[in-house]
Design an enzyme around this catalytic site. Structure first.
Site, PDB file in Angstrom:
ATOM      1  N   SER A 161      20.050  54.611 -29.531  1.00 50.12           N
ATOM      2  CA  SER A 161      19.083  55.107 -28.550  1.00 50.12           C
ATOM      3  C   SER A 161      18.118  56.085 -29.214  1.00 50.12           C
ATOM      4  O   SER A 161      17.413  55.708 -30.143  1.00 50.12           O
ATOM      5  CB  SER A 161      19.826  55.717 -27.360  1.00 50.12           C
ATOM      6  N   ASP A 255      17.876  45.740 -20.886  1.00 52.15           N
ATOM      7  CA  ASP A 255      17.473  47.077 -21.323  1.00 52.15           C
ATOM      8  C   ASP A 255      15.971  47.031 -21.566  1.00 52.15           C
ATOM      9  O   ASP A 255      15.496  46.161 -22.303  1.00 52.15           O
ATOM     10  CB  ASP A 255      18.220  47.426 -22.615  1.00 52.15           C
ATOM     11  N   HIS A 285      21.888  49.130 -21.699  1.00 48.52           N
ATOM     12  CA  HIS A 285      21.784  50.300 -22.562  1.00 48.52           C
ATOM     13  C   HIS A 285      23.055  51.154 -22.421  1.00 48.52           C
ATOM     14  O   HIS A 285      23.596  51.294 -21.333  1.00 48.52           O
ATOM     15  CB  HIS A 285      20.564  51.124 -22.135  1.00 48.52           C
TER      16      HIS A 285
END
Length: 318
Positions: A161, A255, A285
């Site tokens: 991320s 995502d 995610h």
């Protein structure tokens, strides 16, 4: 913010086993948390991470330390298998939207990467926004690379991320370094792609991360008059993708960030490099935290560990 508790079209689009995980995350970290002061958001997030934390695999030991940098010390945690000399170091940058997380939030993930590869893992507690806006996190990520490079072990960059953004930015900034990384593995990174197309549109309201969330984290991190074309802020805005290390990018299908990984792969390939992008079907995610309860997430984590292991050996597995 989007109501992440509403299943809508994702009722059938996601792996059925994933819903228990999503419901648990929303229970620990409710959607309205983003409207709270940052300190309260962190407290809730840290409590969630403690609740979901897994024990270390056998043989993994960890030691905390500090990296001296200009005007600051950067906390780090180094993982190693007892009684063995690692063949490589995985430089790991945690996720959390640049405002959450630290050495403890991803402690078990780093320990499992260490056990699965046999490599040392160096987790970096970079500075967080809004107290420290860009480029503070990048500067800390870069300083950690410089320190790790002096150990002499080959380096594999890895981040998930927000941490994937930092890993990519460090790879681009250090591609000419005498001890440049020999590989990088990016796990659902946000790289500053085109938010008017692709997964940003198709999965704008995906569970656990929406385009509204992405905009929130970006704005909190941004300095005044932040240039979107700064490649240390948005790696996809770089104009040169040559000389980058072999790169594996693992995304979740559902995502909004998935297209970032695909675009990054295409840029590296067009520049003559090696890159592989894989979209984990029917996952969302943050699926790393579902690795102990959702078989598809466990398999995805296994692929991530295999990629890190191969790149650390100097092999291209794809």
């Amino acid at each position: 913010m989007t109501d992440k508790t509403s299943r809508g079209e994702y009722e059938t689009r996601l792996d059925p086993a994933l819903w228990a995980y999503i419901d648990a995350i929303n229970a620990w970290y409710p959607p309205e948390t983003v409207d709270l002061p940052i300190a309260k958001q962190r407290a809730i997030y840290d409590r969630m991470c403690r609740a979901l934390r897994q024990p270390y695999p056998p043989g993994v030991i960890a030691k905390d330390g500090l990296i001296a940098a200009a005007g600051r010390d950067i906390p780090v945690r180094r993982y190693q298998l007892a009684g063995s000399a690692p063949r490589a170091t995985v430089l790991y940058y945690h996720g959390g939207g640049f405002i959450l997380g630290g050495l403890n939030s991803h402690d078990d993930i780093c320990a499992e990467i260490c056990a699965g590869t046999g490599y040392a893992v160096l987790s970096v507690d970079y500075r967080l926004a809004p107290e420290h806006i860009h480029p503070a996190a990048f500067d800390d990520a870069l300083a950690a690379f410089e320190w790790a490079a002096k150990t002499g072990e080959p380096i594999v960059l890895c981040g998930e991320s927000a941490g994937g953004n930092l890993a990519a930015a460090v790879a681009q900034a250090t591609r000419g370094h005498p001890r440049a990384a020999i590989g990088q593995v990016l796990i659902y990174p946000g790289l500053g792609g085109d938010e008017r197309s692709g997964s940003y549109v198709e999965h704008a309201n995906a569970p656990l991360l929406s385009v509204g969330d992405i905009a929130f984290y970006r704005d909190v991190r941004s300095a005044k008059r932040q240039s979107p074309d700064d490649p240390t802020f948005s790696p996809l805005r770089d104009r040169d993708f040559s000389g980058l290390p072999p790169t594996a990018i693992v995304m979740a299908e559902c995502d909004p960030l998935s297209s970032d990984g695909e675009t990054y792969r295409d840029h590296i390939l067009a520049a003559g490099g090696k890159a592989w992008w894989h979209e984990e079907k029917r996952l969302v995610h943050s699926f790393l935290r579902a690795r102990t309860t959702v078989p598809a997430a466990a398999q995805a984590f296994g692929r991530i560990i295999s990629a890190i292991a191969a790149l650390g050996r100097g092999e291209w597995p794809y």
